[in-house]
Design a protein around this motif. Structure first.
Motif, PDB file in Angstrom:
ATOM      1  N   UNK A 195       0.824  -1.213   0.000  1.00  0.00           N
ATOM      2  CA  UNK A 195       0.000   0.000   0.000  1.00  0.00           C
ATOM      3  C   UNK A 195       0.856   1.261   0.000  1.00  0.00           C
ATOM      4  N   UNK A 196       1.927   1.260   0.794  1.00  0.00           N
ATOM      5  CA  UNK A 196       2.779   2.442   0.894  1.00  0.00           C
ATOM      6  C   UNK A 196       3.381   2.845  -0.439  1.00  0.00           C
ATOM      7  N   UNK A 197       3.932   1.866  -1.176  1.00  0.00           N
ATOM      8  CA  UNK A 197       4.544   2.169  -2.475  1.00  0.00           C
ATOM      9  C   UNK A 197       3.493   2.579  -3.498  1.00  0.00           C
ATOM     10  N   UNK A 198       2.337   1.926  -3.439  1.00  0.00           N
ATOM     11  CA  UNK A 198       1.266   2.256  -4.377  1.00  0.00           C
ATOM     12  C   UNK A 198       0.749   3.675  -4.141  1.00  0.00           C
ATOM     13  N   UNK A 199       0.629   4.051  -2.880  1.00  0.00           N
ATOM     14  CA  UNK A 199       0.178   5.413  -2.562  1.00  0.00           C
ATOM     15  C   UNK A 199       1.201   6.436  -3.045  1.00  0.00           C
ATOM     16  N   UNK A 200       2.488   6.126  -2.859  1.00  0.00           N
ATOM     17  CA  UNK A 200       3.542   7.016  -3.341  1.00  0.00           C
ATOM     18  C   UNK A 200       3.482   7.120  -4.862  1.00  0.00           C
ATOM     19  N   UNK A 201       3.192   5.991  -5.536  1.00  0.00           N
ATOM     20  CA  UNK A 201       3.088   5.978  -6.996  1.00  0.00           C
ATOM     21  C   UNK A 201       2.021   6.960  -7.451  1.00  0.00           C
ATOM     22  N   UNK A 202       0.844   6.891  -6.838  1.00  0.00           N
ATOM     23  CA  UNK A 202      -0.257   7.781  -7.216  1.00  0.00           C
ATOM     24  C   UNK A 202       0.097   9.232  -6.917  1.00  0.00           C
ATOM     25  N   UNK A 203       0.674   9.477  -5.736  1.00  0.00           N
ATOM     26  CA  UNK A 203       1.027  10.847  -5.338  1.00  0.00           C
ATOM     27  C   UNK A 203       2.032  11.482  -6.291  1.00  0.00           C
ATOM     28  N   UNK A 204       2.863  10.655  -6.920  1.00  0.00           N
ATOM     29  CA  UNK A 204       3.863  11.179  -7.854  1.00  0.00           C
ATOM     30  C   UNK A 204       3.341  11.204  -9.289  1.00  0.00           C
ATOM     31  N   UNK A 205       2.593  10.177  -9.661  1.00  0.00           N
ATOM     32  CA  UNK A 205       2.153  10.026 -11.053  1.00  0.00           C
ATOM     33  C   UNK A 205       1.109  11.075 -11.447  1.00  0.00           C
ATOM     34  N   UNK A 206       0.135  11.313 -10.599  1.00  0.00           N
ATOM     35  CA  UNK A 206      -0.945  12.244 -10.943  1.00  0.00           C
ATOM     36  C   UNK A 206      -0.414  13.665 -11.184  1.00  0.00           C
ATOM     37  N   UNK A 207       0.416  14.233 -10.293  1.00  0.00           N
ATOM     38  CA  UNK A 207       0.934  15.582 -10.560  1.00  0.00           C
ATOM     39  C   UNK A 207       1.803  15.657 -11.813  1.00  0.00           C
ATOM     40  N   UNK A 208       2.583  14.594 -12.078  1.00  0.00           N
ATOM     41  CA  UNK A 208       3.421  14.588 -13.279  1.00  0.00           C
ATOM     42  C   UNK A 208       2.541  14.597 -14.530  1.00  0.00           C
ATOM     43  N   UNK A 209       1.481  13.777 -14.514  1.00  0.00           N
ATOM     44  CA  UNK A 209       0.562  13.749 -15.644  1.00  0.00           C
ATOM     45  C   UNK A 209      -0.094  15.098 -15.869  1.00  0.00           C
ATOM     46  N   UNK A 210      -0.504  15.721 -14.780  1.00  0.00           N
ATOM     47  CA  UNK A 210      -1.128  17.041 -14.869  1.00  0.00           C
ATOM     48  C   UNK A 210      -0.141  18.062 -15.437  1.00  0.00           C
ATOM     49  N   UNK A 211       1.102  17.996 -15.003  1.00  0.00           N
ATOM     50  CA  UNK A 211       2.119  18.930 -15.480  1.00  0.00           C
ATOM     51  C   UNK A 211       2.348  18.779 -16.979  1.00  0.00           C
ATOM     52  N   UNK A 212       2.410  17.535 -17.460  1.00  0.00           N
ATOM     53  CA  UNK A 212       2.579  17.293 -18.889  1.00  0.00           C
ATOM     54  C   UNK A 212       1.430  17.917 -19.680  1.00  0.00           C
ATOM     55  N   UNK A 213       0.214  17.713 -19.201  1.00  0.00           N
ATOM     56  CA  UNK A 213      -0.965  18.214 -19.905  1.00  0.00           C
ATOM     57  C   UNK A 213      -0.964  19.741 -19.952  1.00  0.00           C
TER      58      UNK A 213
END
Length: 228
Positions: A195-213
């Motif tokens: 759960x810890x790594x998965x939560x970190x994945x989401x916390x990092x992936x979503x902002x990066x995706x938003x930044x690209x867009x």
């Protein structure tokens, strides 16, 4: 922009016309906000204007095209406010998916495994429509870990809102293999119950995706024909 569709299979089938236009949008021939002129399209495709109108209605139901008063049809263009809202909602949904890992059903986990394999399966193809669909299916399956079909369908809808922009970005990037590997890593976290790594994945992936867009949208404002 008038696109020469000579390389496409010309047919009067509305579904085929919609497929041709969908592919053109995903390949960046028509950018977000660009008008889709019925007369020009009917000439390029060699079909009636009525068939083009019906095809554009299909694309409108998919969130790819919008009809504006006195402007006709155009490729859907999201505002920065809409993008903020989409990524905020996606973050909430995907964090809920992470917290649902310990109680996720076998069927939900299997759906995520299958969506990961399907995403891997498009790694070497040159078809942005298929790639985008596989990507969307993965995230829908991820949120499906919550056990809520309504939440999974909401994630799918939000991803579909972004699909044109994401496709335009992917046309200018060369890291699909890396992106797929990144999603495959998330699936392994789910299987491991990490759960810890998965939560970190989401916390990092979503902002990066938003930044690209957002970067892509701002670049388009400065140079509307960027990437053509």
């Amino acid at each position: 922009m008038t696109k020469n569709f000579a390389e496409y299979d010309q047919t009067s089938s509305v579904d085929k016309i919609a497929s041709t236009l969908r592919k053109a949008i995903f390949e960046g021939y028509f950018l977000p906000g660009e008008q889709l002129k019925g007369v020009a399209l009917s000439r390029s495709l060699g079909v009636s204007r009525g068939s083009v109108r019906e095809a554009l209605r299909i694309l409108a139901t998919e969130g790819l095209v919008e009809h504006l008063p006195n402007k006709g049809a155009s490729v859907r263009k999201l505002s920065l406010e809409e993008i903020d809202d989409i990524f905020l909602t996606r973050h909430i949904l995907e964090i809920q998916a992470v917290h649902s890992i310990p109680i996720a059903s076998e069927e939900a986990v299997q759906a995520m495994i299958e969506s990961t394999r399907a995403y891997e399966g498009v790694a070497n193809i040159d078809d942005q429509v298929t790639i985008a669909a596989a990507h969307i299916t993965f995230h829908k399956a991820f949120v499906g870990l919550t056990g809520s079909m309504k939440l999974a369908c909401l994630e799918e809808s939000l991803m579909q809102d972004l699909q044109v922009i994401i496709a335009c970005i992917e046309n200018d990037r060369d890291d699909l293999q890396k992106e797929i590997a990144n999603h495959k890593a998330l699936t392994q976290m789910v299987l491991d119950g990490d759960i810890g790594s998965a939560e970190k994945w989401v916390d990092e992936y979503i902002p990066i995706g938003k930044e690209f867009v957002i970067e892509h949208i701002l670049a388009e404002k400065k140079n509307p024909r960027l990437g053509r």
